[in-house]
Design an enzyme around this catalytic site. Structure first.
Site, PDB file in Angstrom:
ATOM      1  N   CYS A  73       0.452  -1.029  -0.034  1.00  0.00           N
ATOM      2  CA  CYS A  73       0.062   0.037   0.072  1.00  0.00           C
ATOM      3  C   CYS A  73       1.012   0.562   0.073  1.00  0.00           C
ATOM      4  O   CYS A  73       1.847   0.565   0.927  1.00  0.00           O
ATOM      5  CB  CYS A  73      -1.086   0.027   1.245  1.00  0.00           C
ATOM      6  N   THR A  75       0.041   4.484   0.687  1.00  0.00           N
ATOM      7  CA  THR A  75      -0.765   5.572   1.660  1.00  0.00           C
ATOM      8  C   THR A  75       1.012   4.949   2.885  1.00  0.00           C
ATOM      9  O   THR A  75       1.074   5.932   3.693  1.00  0.00           O
ATOM     10  CB  THR A  75      -1.928   5.680   1.993  1.00  0.00           C
ATOM     11  N   CYS A 183      -0.581   3.808  -6.613  1.00  0.00           N
ATOM     12  CA  CYS A 183      -1.555   2.788  -5.817  1.00  0.00           C
ATOM     13  C   CYS A 183      -1.527   1.517  -6.089  1.00  0.00           C
ATOM     14  O   CYS A 183      -2.240   1.626  -7.203  1.00  0.00           O
ATOM     15  CB  CYS A 183      -2.870   4.067  -5.245  1.00  0.00           C
TER      16      CYS A 183
END
EC number: 5.1.1.3
Length: 265
Positions: A73, A75, A183
């Site tokens: 991921c 983030t 992403c």
């Protein structure tokens, strides 16, 4: 040799794009995949909250004996990679650096675009790593609604194409020739994003480069699974496991035969 599993986690199903390549390139490795769909998306959340969620999942993966953690991921990588490496004694890999390396080696005109969640773009993680290549010009664009489209199973159609065209317009104007899908959900939108950007732009995903890093790290530390090992692949969701399984089929197909409810948080 080490037949312990590789722990992989993401805010939802997007990280399965990374898990799929790891399982294909390292067929003897067991995997525990955790999708934190109950807290998805991570992008709009405060960095401190993403860090807390990531550390909690990391704790559970280490408790279960994982020999390595892959933060599938962007983030979570930008928010918690350093913290997980400091907290745990196992190797912890993220997905941002592999994508940066690939983009730098791919671009022809030195103009690279990066699309990602609000959290990833605001963190400046990509911009910081690209700064090591002064000849590269980076243009970043947040695409906040993409993850929710994917998590709802919407990966094509006029609605999402229109949204994509709006997001990438500044990148087209900047003349980027390489676009990083910042992403792990975005590879499922490759068709839409490519159509919006045009055929002359090369899309870069971190999945294959991350899998190479996994192999390299396990090889250097003598932790590859033995060739005669029978891999066990476990998939868990903090949210609805039935919905997760349905969406996961788009990423892994028959690889996902059973999704369990994750109860470690």
């Amino acid at each position: 040799m080490n037949n312990a599993p590789i722990g992989i986690f993401d805010s939802g199903v997007g990280g399965l794009t990374v898990a799929r390549v790891i399982m294909e390139q390292l067929p003897n490795e067991s995997v525990i995949y955790i999708g934190d769909t109950a807290n998805s998306p991570y992008g709009p959340k405060p960095i401190a909250q993403v860090r807390e969620l990531s550390l909690a999942i990391g704790e559970e993966l280490v408790r279960r004996g994982c020999k390595m953690i892959v933060i599938a991921c962007n983030t979570a990588t930008s928010a918690a990679l350093r913290d997980l490496r400091e907290r745990f004694d196992v190797p912890v890999l993220g997905v941002i650096l592999p994508a940066v390396r690939r983009a730098v080696s791919t671009t022809r005109n030195g103009k690279i675009g990066v699309i990602g969640t609000e959290g990833t773009i605001k963190s400046g993680a990509y911009q910081e790593l690209f700064a090591a290549s002064p000849s590269v010009e980076v243009h970043a664009q947040a695409c906040p609604s993409f993850v929710s489209f994917v998590e709802r199973g919407i990966t094509s159609g006029r609605q999402i194409l229109g949204v994509a065209q709006g997001y990438v317009e500044p990148l087209q104007a900047a003349g980027v020739d390489t676009l990083v899908l910042g992403c792990t959900h975005y590879p499922l939108l490759t068709g839409v994003i490519q159509l919006a950007m045009g055929d002359r732009v090369t899309l870069v995903s971190s999945a294959e480069e991350t899998a190479k890093d996994v192999f390299k790290t396990l090889s250097m530390t003598d932790m590859l699974a033995s060739e005669d090992s029978t891999p066990v692949r476990t998939f868990e969701s903090t949210g609805d496991p039935v919905l997760f399984a349905q969406l996961a089929e788009r990423f892994l197909g028959p690889h996902v035969t059973n999704v369990e409810k994750f109860a470690g948080m």
